[in-house]
Write an enzyme that holds these catalytic residues in place. Structure first.
Site, PDB file in Angstrom:
ATOM      1  CG  ASP A 180      -0.039  -4.172   2.797  1.00  0.00           C
ATOM      2  OD1 ASP A 180       0.415  -3.538   1.827  1.00  0.00           O
ATOM      3  OD2 ASP A 180      -0.486  -3.614   3.817  1.00  0.00           O
ATOM      4  CG  HIS A 239      -0.340   0.181   2.523  1.00  0.00           C
ATOM      5  ND1 HIS A 239      -0.087  -0.862   3.380  1.00  0.00           N
ATOM      6  CD2 HIS A 239       0.072   1.284   3.179  1.00  0.00           C
ATOM      7  CE1 HIS A 239       0.452  -0.407   4.488  1.00  0.00           C
ATOM      8  NE2 HIS A 239       0.560   0.897   4.395  1.00  0.00           N
ATOM      9  CB  SER A 245       3.319   1.465   6.099  1.00  0.00           C
ATOM     10  OG  SER A 245       2.029   1.324   6.597  1.00  0.00           O
TER      11      SER A 245
END
Length: 624
Positions: A207, A176, A285
């Site tokens: 992901d 993402h 992230s």
């Protein structure tokens, strides 16, 4: 046009409706992007978005917004740094226990001083640790498609996240963080230079994204991280990255709270995940999580936010990371995690087991089988799966995990690769037998992500046709899509590979389509009596049509009739009036190949159960 100052989104999980990630592109501030439309629980992935364009038509609701009432999960805006602090001393001698009060106070002060000095020494060691230098900051420029106007893209925006070196000139980050990327740059710790990175592979379901940097200068003196094994509960974990709140590297510490199969927000999939209590914020992230030995035990990717809970973050374990890397090495590209393609019901009730002639307390009941999976050829509704590759499946749909733990049955499926064959032990009408099924990635009738990034479209006399997708539903909003179309998206399974729900998105007003201007978001079923299989098939039918009229049949028995020659002749003026570069997307210029077996398209497509675990209201049913 609203511009946001949020950092690369952390995928949103909406438990009863959807569980996906999206950038909050239309919120006026970071606080608004974190709390918009939410009063209860929410989960998201964690990158920082420095500015995002809003959609000028429908308020551009992001995919992180709640579409229906229910439990949801959300990205944490900020969090406290947690330490894995210990308890008091144990085993104190009897002599010490009966010492005068003053003496005990003195010993306690010395103990606190020793602990403080020890923590300071650990902090100095961490500051100079080599593994921190392997963590880099990711700068990404995103240009997302405009699904309502599929011939163009939305305004670009930028975000920041984290990544780390894994050797062989490669970096790992979250998918993402680089979704819809147009440019990716990375910067090392203590360096002012940003280097252009290339995306080698992207796994939406897990992901994870694999990057590389061609510049040799970037890799000078670099030491890649080493992967560790799956941790145990209460083991210390340190999360490193470049989150919100500053530009330099950040370190937070906590412990492993839980290890189980969990929902991945970005890919709407269920894979093994590690829950930790270390603070994870926007920008974390793609950053690594370490154990006390300096080994990487996973990748930070999403958090859970609720009024009733706090400090719940999630890490992608090394088992999932290794599967992604092995898949890439095997095939030269990422093919995805496979699925069995069956809906299962737990067999906890003794009467239910007796009715199915299952004598032991084990097994799960097959309630639905996807037509596109290989299991459709060997399994039937009413079968009871009691083993998977000789591993016994419990009546709650769990299997043994490590020494004294149990985990969801679908964990075994996630250990396989696309094309692998699994041996299933089943009970059918009281008889035990073994069958084999090939495992492959799931075929979605309504995809969560568009391959290639840009949606397909076809314009005929101003009628804009495009396949239905979850991003389009989010962009158009549920109320404008219609309940019947939403029901198909939530409950229908693909009957064959390549099947799509083709909708009339809108009508570009012109004298050739007078009377049809108000039509929008309606499924087209047939053209001149022929059922439409996908958008490419529709383009083929139009190109090969020899009739005087083009007769489109829509849902609810509505028809649209166009004079064929007049419709084709009007294309040039309509494209010019609306500034559209072409009447169809580039993928529809390829020759159409029909791969559908006769009879497949005639089966009933609307089922009685949701197509996703996230929309099942209780845990008695589950997709494997």
């Amino acid at each position: 046009m609203a511009v946001a100052v949020s950092n690369c989104y952390f995928s949103v999980l909406i438990a009863t409706v959807k569980f996906r990630s999206a950038f909050s592109a239309a919120q006026p501030s970071l606080a608004a992007s974190l709390w918009s439309g939410s009063s209860c629980h929410t989960i998201k992935p964690v990158c920082r978005s420095n500015g995002a364009a809003s959609n000028s038509r429908k308020g551009d609701k992001s995919r992180s917004e709640v579409k229906k009432e229910g439990v949801k999960k959300k990205l944490i805006g900020n969090g406290d740094v947690l330490s894995g602090g210990g308890g008091g001393k144990k085993g104190r001698s009897q002599q010490a226990a009966y010492k005068p009060f003053g003496t005990q106070r003195k010993e306690k002060k010395e103990s606190v001083a020793d602990q403080k000095e020890k923590k300071q020494a650990e902090a100095r060691n961490l500051q100079d640790a080599d593994f921190l230098n392997a963590v880099v900051k990711v700068y990404c420029t995103h240009t997302a498609p405009d699904y309502s106007l599929p011939w163009q893209k939305q305004r670009q925006f930028t975000s920041t996240g984290s990544a780390f070196m894994i050797g062989d000139g490669k970096l790992l980050t979250n998918a993402h963080c680089v979704e819809h990327y147009t440019q990716v740059k990375v910067k090392r710790r203590g360096d002012d230079t940003k280097y252009v990175a290339k995306v080698l592979a992207k796994g939406v379901d897990c992901d994870i994204a694999l990057l590389t940097v061609e510049s040799e200068e970037f890799w000078k003196g670099a030491e890649p991280l080493h992967f560790g094994s799956l941790p145990h509960l209460q083991e210390a974990v340190t999360v490193v990255g470049y989150p919100l709140g500053g530009d330099t590297i950040s370190v937070t510490k906590g412990v492993v709270s839980r290890i189980e199969v969990t929902s991945y927000a970005h890919g709407s999939s269920d894979l093994l995940g590690i829950q930790i209590d270390a603070a994870i914020n926007p920008g974390n992230s793609g950053g690594p999580a370490f154990n006390d030995q300096g080994e990487c035990i996973g990748v930070a990717f999403q958090v859970y936010r609720s009024e009733e809970a706090e400090n719940i973050g999630y890490v992608i374990p090394t088992t999932v990371v290794s599967h992604f890397l092995n898949d890439y090495e095997r095939n030269g590209k990422y093919t995805g995690f496979p699925c069995l393609g069956v809906m299962l019901q737990k067999l906890e009730n003794p009467a239910l087991r007796a009715c199915l002639k299952v004598e032991s307390v084990e097994g799960v009941l097959v309630r639905r089988v996807e037509p596109t999976c290989d299991a459709h050829n060997v399994l039937k509704e009413g079968d009871v799966i009691v083993s998977f590759d000789d591993v016994h499946v419990g009546c709650e749909g769990t299997v043994p995990f490590r020494s004294n733990e149990r985990i969801a049955f679908r964990y075994l499926i996630s250990q396989k690769f696309a094309g692998d064959v699994a041996e299933l032990g089943i009970i059918r009408a009281g008889e035990f037998m073994k069958v084999k099924a090939e495992l492959n990635p799931r075929v979605h009738l309504v995809p969560y992500h568009i391959d290639g990034g840009q949606p397909s479209y076809l314009i005929i006399a101003g009628l804009v046709f495009t396949p239905l997708s979850e991003p389009l539903i989010d962009e158009e909003c549920d109320d404008s899509i219609g309940l019947k179309l939403l029901a198909k998206a939530r409950y229908s399974l693909a009957r064959f590979k390549g099947e799509q729900i083709v909708i009339l998105s809108q009508v570009l007003a012109n004298e050739v389509n007078i009377g049809y201007e108000d039509m929008s978001n309606q499924q087209v079923l047939k053209l001149n009596g022929t059922s439409i299989k996908n958008i490419h098939h529709l383009a083929h039918l139009v190109d090969s049509c020899k009739h005087k009229y083009l007769v489109f049949e829509f849902e609810d028995n509505y028809i649209t009739v166009l004079e064929r020659e007049g419709a084709l002749a009007s294309s040039t003026s309509i494209l010019k009036d609306y500034g559209i570069p072409a009447e169809r997307s580039s993928d529809l210029l390829e020759p159409y190949v029909d791969s559908v077996v006769d009879g497949q398209a005639d089966q009933e497509d609307l089922g009685d159960s949701p197509v996703s675990n996230l929309e099942i209201g209780f845990d008695g049913l589950i997709w494997a």
